[in-house]
Design an enzyme around this catalytic site. Structure first.
Site, PDB file in Angstrom:
ATOM      1  N   ASP A  26      21.071   9.135   3.464  1.00 49.80           N
ATOM      2  CA  ASP A  26      20.139   8.509   4.363  1.00 49.80           C
ATOM      3  C   ASP A  26      21.020   8.821   5.568  1.00 49.80           C
ATOM      4  OD1 ASP A  26      19.445   6.351   6.283  1.00 49.80           O
ATOM      5  OD2 ASP A  26      18.140   5.477   4.695  1.00 49.80           O
TER       6      ASP A  26
ATOM      7  N   THR B  61       0.778  -1.126   0.046  1.00 47.22           N
ATOM      8  CA  THR B  61       0.019   0.061  -0.185  1.00 47.22           C
ATOM      9  C   THR B  61       1.060   1.184   0.014  1.00 47.22           C
ATOM     10  OG1 THR B  61      -0.192   0.185   2.429  1.00 47.22           O
ATOM     11  CG2 THR B  61      -1.683  -1.580   1.346  1.00 47.22           C
TER      12      THR B  61
ATOM     13  N   ASP C 288      21.442   5.794   8.060  1.00 49.41           N
ATOM     14  CA  ASP C 288      22.678   5.126   7.641  1.00 49.41           C
ATOM     15  C   ASP C 288      24.083   5.699   8.174  1.00 49.41           C
ATOM     16  OD1 ASP C 288      21.378   3.123   6.862  1.00 49.41           O
ATOM     17  OD2 ASP C 288      21.790   3.476   4.499  1.00 49.41           O
TER      18      ASP C 288
END
Length: 209
Positions: free
Chosen positions: A200, A108, A203
């Site tokens: 990110d 979804t 990260d």
């Protein structure tokens, strides 16, 4: 009606630039995240209410201001939001800390809550929701949804870098909250990464890939 604040303080801008650089190592990135969150916190807490109390200095008795109440909650969105917690706690060590964990359903594409633990008196507190990146805005909207469902009324969102798309999405979904941003970037790329961004944030904070 909520407002959007983009900080132009030279120290914040300098530190954000260092965080963007690809060669910045994990430890320095963490330290910079803590420092930037503290600098942003100074501004985001500018309107906290004060009360006058009587104290005694080495010279005489006088009246001076202190915070009216210890009514702040810090709620990082897991996992990258954890990088902002220490800086905020250095400013307000009595704040309570909650956590919200989300993941995106692969079918979804909607955010799903997998963890939410908040102070029991969240409805009485000024809540600072922390997440370094405001990209599409989906996670931010969902996190604020979950926090409101548990009774919070006074919510502010703090992030390091935001894309215009994320700001618009969060502002439309929750027009009552203020948004505090260290840097407003240009756009999202085809992978929903902020450009120029810093990659990110999770990260880079935790040394994972």
């Amino acid at each position: 009606m909520g407002k959007v604040y983009v900080f132009d303080h030279p120290l914040i801008q300098h530190k954000v630039t260092k965080m963007r650089e690809v060669e910045t190592p994990v430890k320095e990135f963490r330290d910079l995240a803590r420092e930037v969150s503290m600098l942003m916190g100074f501004e985001a807490t500018r309107d906290l209410p004060l009360k006058a109390i009587e104290i005694e200095t080495p010279i005489c008795k006088t009246k001076a201001n202190v915070l009216e109440g210890e009514d702040i909650a810090i709620v990082p969105i897991l996992r990258a939001g954890l990088g902002f917690v220490d800086g905020m706690l250095e400013l307000v060590p009595t704040a309570k800390v909650g956590h919200v964990g989300l993941y995106r359903d692969p079918e979804t594409h909607e955010p799903v809550e997998y963890y939410c633990k908040l102070p029991t008196d969240i409805e009485k507190r000024k809540v600072f929701v922390l997440d370094p990146m405001l990209a599409t805005g989906g996670s931010a909207v969902a996190a604020v949804d979950f926090i409101k469902q548990r009774g919070a009324k006074d919510i502010r969102f703090m992030c390091l870098i935001a894309a215009p798309e994320g700001i618009e999405t969060l502002s439309k979904a929750h027009p009552d909250i203020d948004i505090y941003i260290a840097a407003k970037d240009d756009h999202l790329n085809d992978h929903a990464y902020i450009v120029p961004g810093l990659g990110d944030a999770g990260d880079r904070l935790f040394g994972t890939k």
